[in-house]
Design a protein around this motif. Structure first.
Motif, PDB file in Angstrom:
ATOM      1  N   ILE A   1       0.828  -1.213   0.000  1.00 20.05           N
ATOM      2  CA  ILE A   1       0.000   0.000   0.000  1.00 20.05           C
ATOM      3  C   ILE A   1       0.862   1.262   0.000  1.00 20.05           C
ATOM      4  CG2 ILE A   1      -1.650   1.367   1.348  1.00 20.05           C
ATOM      5  CD1 ILE A   1      -2.919  -0.965  -0.232  1.00 20.05           C
ATOM      6  N   ALA A   2       1.918   1.290   0.808  1.00 23.38           N
ATOM      7  CA  ALA A   2       2.786   2.480   0.842  1.00 23.38           C
ATOM      8  C   ALA A   2       3.396   2.745  -0.536  1.00 23.38           C
ATOM      9  CB  ALA A   2       3.866   2.333   1.909  1.00 23.38           C
ATOM     10  N   ALA A   3       3.807   1.677  -1.221  1.00 27.49           N
ATOM     11  CA  ALA A   3       4.376   1.835  -2.570  1.00 27.49           C
ATOM     12  C   ALA A   3       3.305   2.310  -3.552  1.00 27.49           C
ATOM     13  CB  ALA A   3       4.989   0.510  -3.044  1.00 27.49           C
ATOM     14  N   TRP A   4       2.087   1.804  -3.411  1.00 28.18           N
ATOM     15  CA  TRP A   4       0.990   2.240  -4.281  1.00 28.18           C
ATOM     16  C   TRP A   4       0.688   3.722  -4.054  1.00 28.18           C
ATOM     17  CZ3 TRP A   4      -3.940   3.986  -2.893  1.00 28.18           C
ATOM     18  CH2 TRP A   4      -4.819   4.172  -3.973  1.00 28.18           C
ATOM     19  N   VAL A   5       0.641   4.144  -2.788  1.00 26.17           N
ATOM     20  CA  VAL A   5       0.399   5.556  -2.467  1.00 26.17           C
ATOM     21  C   VAL A   5       1.480   6.421  -3.105  1.00 26.17           C
ATOM     22  CG1 VAL A   5       0.411   7.262  -0.587  1.00 26.17           C
ATOM     23  CG2 VAL A   5      -0.958   5.176  -0.368  1.00 26.17           C
ATOM     24  N   LYS A   6       2.728   5.983  -3.034  1.00 27.08           N
ATOM     25  CA  LYS A   6       3.827   6.736  -3.649  1.00 27.08           C
ATOM     26  C   LYS A   6       3.638   6.840  -5.168  1.00 27.08           C
ATOM     27  CE  LYS A   6       8.854   6.947  -4.232  1.00 27.08           C
ATOM     28  NZ  LYS A   6       8.661   7.708  -5.437  1.00 27.08           N
ATOM     29  N   ARG A   7       3.257   5.727  -5.808  1.00 23.94           N
ATOM     30  CA  ARG A   7       3.013   5.764  -7.263  1.00 23.94           C
ATOM     31  C   ARG A   7       1.895   6.742  -7.601  1.00 23.94           C
ATOM     32  NH1 ARG A   7       3.533   0.244  -6.655  1.00 23.94           N
ATOM     33  NH2 ARG A   7       1.313  -0.154  -6.979  1.00 23.94           N
ATOM     34  N   MET A   8       0.846   6.728  -6.818  1.00 21.97           N
ATOM     35  CA  MET A   8      -0.271   7.655  -7.056  1.00 21.97           C
ATOM     36  C   MET A   8       0.199   9.101  -6.891  1.00 21.97           C
ATOM     37  SD  MET A   8      -2.974   5.907  -7.904  1.00 21.97           S
ATOM     38  CE  MET A   8      -1.755   4.996  -8.832  1.00 21.97           C
ATOM     39  N   ARG A   9       0.942   9.343  -5.836  1.00 20.14           N
ATOM     40  CA  ARG A   9       1.464  10.698  -5.578  1.00 20.14           C
ATOM     41  C   ARG A   9       2.380  11.130  -6.732  1.00 20.14           C
ATOM     42  NH1 ARG A   9       3.399   9.940  -0.586  1.00 20.14           N
ATOM     43  NH2 ARG A   9       1.467  10.547   0.377  1.00 20.14           N
ATOM     44  N   ASP A  10       3.222  10.215  -7.219  1.00 22.60           N
ATOM     45  CA  ASP A  10       4.171  10.528  -8.303  1.00 22.60           C
ATOM     46  C   ASP A  10       3.470  10.927  -9.596  1.00 22.60           C
ATOM     47  OD1 ASP A  10       6.287  10.016  -6.591  1.00 22.60           O
ATOM     48  OD2 ASP A  10       6.791   8.067  -7.479  1.00 22.60           O
ATOM     49  N   ILE A  11       2.244  10.423  -9.812  1.00 19.51           N
ATOM     50  CA  ILE A  11       1.521  10.806 -11.031  1.00 19.51           C
ATOM     51  C   ILE A  11       0.520  11.934 -10.775  1.00 19.51           C
ATOM     52  CG2 ILE A  11       1.884   8.587 -12.194  1.00 19.51           C
ATOM     53  CD1 ILE A  11      -1.041   7.869 -11.509  1.00 19.51           C
ATOM     54  N   GLY A  12       0.581  12.506  -9.577  1.00 21.36           N
ATOM     55  CA  GLY A  12      -0.215  13.697  -9.281  1.00 21.36           C
ATOM     56  C   GLY A  12      -1.628  13.459  -8.779  1.00 21.36           C
ATOM     57  N   VAL A  13      -1.907  12.255  -8.308  1.00 24.56           N
ATOM     58  CA  VAL A  13      -3.247  11.957  -7.793  1.00 24.56           C
ATOM     59  C   VAL A  13      -3.368  12.474  -6.367  1.00 24.56           C
ATOM     60  CG1 VAL A  13      -4.893  10.116  -7.230  1.00 24.56           C
ATOM     61  CG2 VAL A  13      -3.431   9.914  -9.256  1.00 24.56           C
ATOM     62  N   GLU A  14      -4.411  13.243  -6.109  1.00 23.67           N
ATOM     63  CA  GLU A  14      -4.703  13.717  -4.760  1.00 23.67           C
ATOM     64  C   GLU A  14      -5.389  12.588  -4.006  1.00 23.67           C
ATOM     65  OE1 GLU A  14      -3.950  16.743  -3.479  1.00 23.67           O
ATOM     66  OE2 GLU A  14      -2.990  17.308  -5.350  1.00 23.67           O
ATOM     67  N   MET A  15      -5.041  12.406  -2.738  1.00 21.21           N
ATOM     68  CA  MET A  15      -5.636  11.343  -1.932  1.00 21.21           C
ATOM     69  C   MET A  15      -5.939  11.852  -0.537  1.00 21.21           C
ATOM     70  SD  MET A  15      -3.083   8.230  -2.953  1.00 21.21           S
ATOM     71  CE  MET A  15      -1.660   9.321  -2.899  1.00 21.21           C
ATOM     72  N   ILE A  16      -7.005  11.308   0.028  1.00 16.63           N
ATOM     73  CA  ILE A  16      -7.373  11.606   1.403  1.00 16.63           C
ATOM     74  C   ILE A  16      -8.102  10.394   1.957  1.00 16.63           C
ATOM     75  CG2 ILE A  16      -9.563  12.699   0.767  1.00 16.63           C
ATOM     76  CD1 ILE A  16      -9.006  14.721   3.083  1.00 16.63           C
ATOM     77  N   ILE A  17      -7.878  10.094   3.205  1.00 15.30           N
ATOM     78  CA  ILE A  17      -8.608   9.008   3.861  1.00 15.30           C
ATOM     79  C   ILE A  17      -9.902   9.580   4.426  1.00 15.30           C
ATOM     80  CG2 ILE A  17      -8.601   7.472   5.877  1.00 15.30           C
ATOM     81  CD1 ILE A  17      -5.587   7.054   5.331  1.00 15.30           C
ATOM     82  N   VAL A  18     -11.001   8.883   4.166  1.00 13.10           N
ATOM     83  CA  VAL A  18     -12.294   9.228   4.753  1.00 13.10           C
ATOM     84  C   VAL A  18     -12.789   7.966   5.455  1.00 13.10           C
ATOM     85  CG1 VAL A  18     -14.646  10.014   4.358  1.00 13.10           C
ATOM     86  CG2 VAL A  18     -12.804  10.864   2.906  1.00 13.10           C
ATOM     87  N   SER A  19     -12.822   8.025   6.776  1.00 16.86           N
ATOM     88  CA  SER A  19     -13.169   6.847   7.556  1.00 16.86           C
ATOM     89  C   SER A  19     -14.264   7.162   8.560  1.00 16.86           C
ATOM     90  CB  SER A  19     -11.925   6.349   8.301  1.00 16.86           C
ATOM     91  OG  SER A  19     -12.246   5.254   9.138  1.00 16.86           O
ATOM     92  N   ASN A  20     -15.066   6.163   8.853  1.00 15.28           N
ATOM     93  CA  ASN A  20     -16.051   6.300   9.925  1.00 15.28           C
ATOM     94  C   ASN A  20     -15.406   6.145  11.287  1.00 15.28           C
ATOM     95  OD1 ASN A  20     -18.060   6.724   8.080  1.00 15.28           O
ATOM     96  ND2 ASN A  20     -18.969   4.702   8.262  1.00 15.28           N
ATOM     97  N   ASN A  21     -14.173   5.658  11.318  1.00 16.75           N
ATOM     98  CA  ASN A  21     -13.447   5.536  12.574  1.00 16.75           C
ATOM     99  C   ASN A  21     -13.127   6.914  13.140  1.00 16.75           C
ATOM    100  OD1 ASN A  21     -12.834   2.715  13.259  1.00 16.75           O
ATOM    101  ND2 ASN A  21     -11.889   2.687  11.233  1.00 16.75           N
ATOM    102  N   SER A  22     -12.753   6.925  14.396  1.00 11.38           N
ATOM    103  CA  SER A  22     -12.388   8.184  15.055  1.00 11.38           C
ATOM    104  C   SER A  22     -11.082   8.733  14.475  1.00 11.38           C
ATOM    105  CB  SER A  22     -12.205   7.959  16.556  1.00 11.38           C
ATOM    106  OG  SER A  22     -11.051   7.172  16.777  1.00 11.38           O
ATOM    107  N   ARG A  23     -10.898  10.023  14.632  1.00 10.02           N
ATOM    108  CA  ARG A  23      -9.659  10.662  14.194  1.00 10.02           C
ATOM    109  C   ARG A  23      -8.451  10.044  14.910  1.00 10.02           C
ATOM    110  NH1 ARG A  23      -8.710  14.481  10.768  1.00 10.02           N
ATOM    111  NH2 ARG A  23      -6.857  15.759  10.961  1.00 10.02           N
TER     112      ARG A  23
END
Length: 178
Positions: A55-77
């Motif tokens: 997952i960390a490597a996938w997040v890096k690949r997404m970031r490298d191609i300019g994809v904005e990402m944010i986690i949206v969870s029902n869990n607590s902050r």
């Protein structure tokens, strides 16, 4: 509410086996520039503070191609923030999916039009319904592991019937996607 309306609310726009199937060509084909990500059983095991392998490597690949990402969870902050910090992406805890509160907050942080946003998650009645109600692309991924608590077992049991129907329709129509 009519059955067909309920079916439409929990029908994912796209179904994938794994979040790492999302890549640059996929995002361009679907005109997606920003991803709202669920945590439990999408990026990590339920309640686990560590992301799944890869997952960390996938997040890096997404970031490298300019994809904005944010986690949206029902869990607590308190649960979500340390996890998001490990991946270096912002988060919204207490998202109240399927309500729009968390996705609206995430979209404001992303500064991306709805038509270019997608939510990625493993549950029809929270992630997918929430994305559909909010009016963004909804991407269902297969959960890594099924939860063993009674509430989850009931919810997953209900999901199975809908998923069989969606997969049959998807196969009849020649595959996934929009």
């Amino acid at each position: 509410m009519k059955r067909s309306r309920i079916m439409a609310l929990i029908r994912p726009t796209i179904m994938l086996d794994n979040i790492t199937q999302i890549d640059g060509p996929f995002l361009r084909r679907h005109q997606i520039g920003a991803l709202m990500l669920d945590v439990d059983n999408t990026l990590s095991l339920h309640g686990n503070p560590e992301p799944y392998e890869g997952i960390a490597a996938w997040v890096k690949r997404m970031r490298d191609i300019g994809v904005e990402m944010i986690i949206v969870s029902n869990n607590s902050r308190e649960r979500v923030q340390p996890f998001a910090d490990k991946l270096g992406i912002p988060c919204v805890g207490g998202g109240y999916k399927p309500l729009s509160k968390g996705m609206r907050e995430a979209q404001a942080m992303l500064k991306t039009p709805k038509r270019h946003c997608a939510i990625v998650g493993d549950q029809l009645f929270t992630d997918i319904m929430g994305g559909n109600l909010y009016g963004i692309t909804s991407i269902l991924v297969t959960p890594y592991q099924l939860e063993d608590k009674t509430g989850f077992k009931i919810k997953r049991g209900l999901e199975r019937g809908f998923l069989r129907r969606y997969r049959r329709a998807q196969n009849k129509n020649g595959g996934g996607g929009r």
